[in-house]
Design an enzyme around this catalytic site. Structure first.
Site, short mmCIF file in Angstrom:
data_model
loop_
_atom_site.label_atom_id
_atom_site.label_comp_id
_atom_site.label_asym_id
_atom_site.label_seq_id
_atom_site.Cartn_x
_atom_site.Cartn_y
_atom_site.Cartn_z
N HIS A 1 -12.19 -4.12 8.61
CA HIS A 1 -12.67 -4.02 7.23
C HIS A 1 -14.00 -3.27 7.16
CE1 HIS A 1 -9.71 -7.22 6.64
NE2 HIS A 1 -9.82 -7.05 5.34
N GLU B 1 0.82 -1.23 0.00
CA GLU B 1 0.00 0.00 0.00
C GLU B 1 0.84 1.26 0.00
OE1 GLU B 1 -0.80 -2.68 1.79
OE2 GLU B 1 -2.83 -3.18 1.11
#
Lengths: 325, 333
Positions: B130, B61
């Site tokens: 999440h 990322e």
């Protein structure tokens, strides 16, 4: 030695003198208290950016780090506007909005010194994506220190550049101390060896030997331009100063610092030039001219206007056409 | 008008902008075909535009965003996908210290035309890593634009505008909207919506409901309920861009209704709702009967068990309750 042509060495030596001269002048001013912020000197490391930049064109890009004066001078910045930036004047490269640690000039391909260790690595990788998408032969060089190689950004950035064969050269100035922490403590493997983990060439050179840096960079830049992918070059060198100007460097012994001073990269080129027909008098003249250039540049840099507080929040956002309300 | 899904609308935006501008490049995890993205938003892109412009990345990322920054400042217009909003923390330096600040620190030499697309949010038992709504983290950072559309037409028009914007955009797609269908103009119309501009999604005179993203649908439902059960006419302002936010539309609505609820799915404490509420108080101090309420998630990570998740994350009923509280405090109910 080396693939370098003799008539190229003199201007490179001048570039090294200019870096040393700039750092010396800036250090003096900082110690006098007239420069705001932080200052990180690269004295002792001059051979690295000069040997690398010798292979770069104006439209090639570099990312730099907190110790970046040498990188940006070698890439074409002028000392006067650099001093203006260090003085936080509007005539500085960043109009006084960046300072030493963030100095940039996109017209020279200098996409920024950076205050975050390791951050320039993936940014250089991204520049490589641009070149690949546009089909140009440009190359991006990322300069960073031994501290950066233990950051996640280094790992991710090198891996991405490797899998996409991006035209990037990763240049580590291993000066053996990440601020105070020795490289030998911070990792169990050497820096050049890490290249194997990404499947790219890793080269270790004496970073105080201009000719060695020049040769390694030549091969790496050529490889990148041919589309063959990135290279990691570890240049072993040493910063004579503390981490920042004012840091006494208690984590290093006097003997170690002294031993590295004896490996000063400048006299090595100086004696080479003398052996190749340049007179000591000519070199003295050059040194004096550089010292004079830095004095004048600092003076003119300081004379620039201070920024208007009314303009403090300029450029937080770029102006937009259709896309912005 | 034709009706398409949010995910299709977003996909159309990417196709249209990549066809229009060869500088647009897309990269992220699992985005290339045949996978076409974890939520299929990028399906087909790599097949049409090839592996130079559309790249699968490793799980990196920080380098996805870092490379997007580097590409953006050297002439490309990257759209980087971070699979979940929750993963943005891994790329935080590149977002906060690089993308947001390079233009400013350079003295305006360069702009950073970069879009970070990501999705997520509560409602699917995805648990604490999440399902977060993290817009407040980024609203605190000058230099970023945070766009959070609530319907397919806005999703498409705002994503197109984001790709054309010269400033970095974090484009949050609430997962619960991907299968929502809505009217979307034909591609030939090349419809754009301005970043930084709210939309009055429903007009009313009694109370303003300020909201965005997935909460907008709930606010519209709450408004229907208030109308039906209480005869209250609620105005719903869909903020659409959370930063920099459209003060003038919010203040204009408040000046009319003099009562407001700000509602978001993100945690209430330190949420963007607090900023909006405080700003409205400051701007409207001279009004006598100022009543403002906030709706947001409880100060808790998002639980896994569906009944616990519902207990933490607000819904339509919470907006209705908050609206009634505000109106009764003001003696108007």
């Amino acid at each position: 030695m080396a693939t370098i042509k003799a008539d190229k060495v003199l201007p490179l030596y001048r570039d090294m003198l200019r870096i040393r001269g700039f750092e010396g002048k800036a250090t003096k001013l900082y110690e006098q208290g007239v420069l705001p912020g932080f200052l990180h000197s690269s004295v002792g490391q001059e051979a690295v950016p000069v040997g690398v930049s010798a292979h770069l064109d104006k439209d090639d890009y570099i990312t730099s780090n907190h110790r970046g004066h040498g990188h940006v001078l070698a890439k074409g910045m002028e000392p006067e506007r650099m001093f203006a930036e260090l003085y936080a004047r509007t005539t500085g490269y960043n109009s006084g909005r960046g300072g030493s640690m963030h100095i940039m000039d996109f017209s020279l391909g200098i996409v920024g010194a950076n205050g975050i260790v390791g951050a320039g690595v993936p940014i250089a990788t991204g520049a490589g994506i641009s070149f690949q998408v546009n089909g140009t032969k440009q190359v991006a060089v990322s300069y960073f220190g031994d501290g950066a190689v233990n950051s996640g950004a280094f790992h991710e950035g090198l891996n991405l550049a490797a899998i996409w064969s991006l035209p990037v050269v990763f240049v580590c100035e291993n000066n053996f101390y990440a601020e105070s922490v020795p490289q030998s403590y911070a990792a169990k493997v050497g820096i050049a060896e890490r290249a194997a983990a990404y499947g790219i060439p890793g080269v270790r050179v004496d970073g105080n030997d201009l000719f060695a840096v020049y040769d390694a960079a030549k091969a790496a830049v050529a490889r990148a331009r041919k589309g063959e992918g990135p290279t990691l070059i570890e240049c072993q060198t040493f910063r004579w100063s503390g981490h920042f100007v004012g840091d006494p460097g208690v984590y290093r012994t006097k003997e170690e610092v002294e031993a590295w001073r004896l490996k000063d990269p400048l006299p090595r080129v100086h004696s080479w030039l003398e052996q190749h027909g340049v007179t000591a008098a000519d070199l003295d003249t050059m040194e004096a001219a550089v010292a004079d250039e830095m004095d004048r540049a600092a003076e003119r840099g300081a004379a620039g206007p201070r920024p208007d507080p009314q303009a403090a929040t300029d450029n937080v956002y770029a102006p937009e056409g259709v896309a912005r309300a | 008008m034709r009706q398409i899904l949010m995910r299709e609308a977003l996909r159309e935006a990417l196709f249209e902008e990549m066809r229009r501008d060869p500088r647009v490049v897309v990269f992220g995890e699992d985005i290339a075909d045949p996978m076409g993205g974890s939520y299929k938003v990028t399906l087909g892109l790599s097949t049409e535009f090839g592996a130079v412009r559309v790249r699968n990345t490793p799980i990196s990322e920080a380098a996805i965003v870092g490379a997007a920054v580097g590409a953006a400042i050297t002439g490309a217009r990257p759209v980087a996908e971070i699979m979940y909003m929750d993963f943005l923390g891994i790329a935080m330096d590149q977002i906060v210290n690089q993308a947001a600040k390079i233009r400013f620190m350079s003295g305006g030499q360069v702009s950073v035309p970069l879009v970070i697309r990501c999705q997520g949010g509560p409602g699917r038992a995805s648990a604490a890593q999440h399902a977060q709504m993290l817009e407040a983290w980024f609203a605190h950072v000058p230099g970023l634009q945070i766009v959070m559309p609530s319907n397919p037409a806005d999703g498409k028009a705002l994503l197109k505008a984001a790709i054309r914007s010269d400033n970095p955009v974090i484009f949050f797609e609430y997962n619960g909207l991907y299968n929502v269908r809505g009217d979307v103009p034909e591609p030939e119309e090349d419809a754009l919506e301005p970043i930084g501009k709210a939309k009055v999604a429903r007009e009313g005179k009694d109370i303003t409901l300020v909201t965005w993203s997935g909460m907008t649908r709930m606010a519209l439902q709450a408004a229907e309920q208030l109308q039906a059960e209480d005869g209250v006419q609620a105005e719903v302002v869909d903020l659409r861009t959370v930063s920099p936010w459209d003060k003038s539309t919010v203040l204009a609505s408040f000046a009319k209704t003099r009562a407001m609820v700000v509602a978001h799915q993100a945690v209430r404490q330190g949420g963007v709702g607090a900023e909006i509420a405080a700003t409205v108080y400051e701007e409207m101090l001279d009004l006598v009967d100022v009543e403002i309420g906030r709706v947001g998630a409880k100060f808790s990570p998002t639980p896994f068990a569906p009944e616990l998740e519902s207990a933490v994350v607000p819904g339509t009923a919470d907006i209705v309750r908050a609206a009634r509280d505000v109106l009764s405090r003001g003696g108007r109910f």
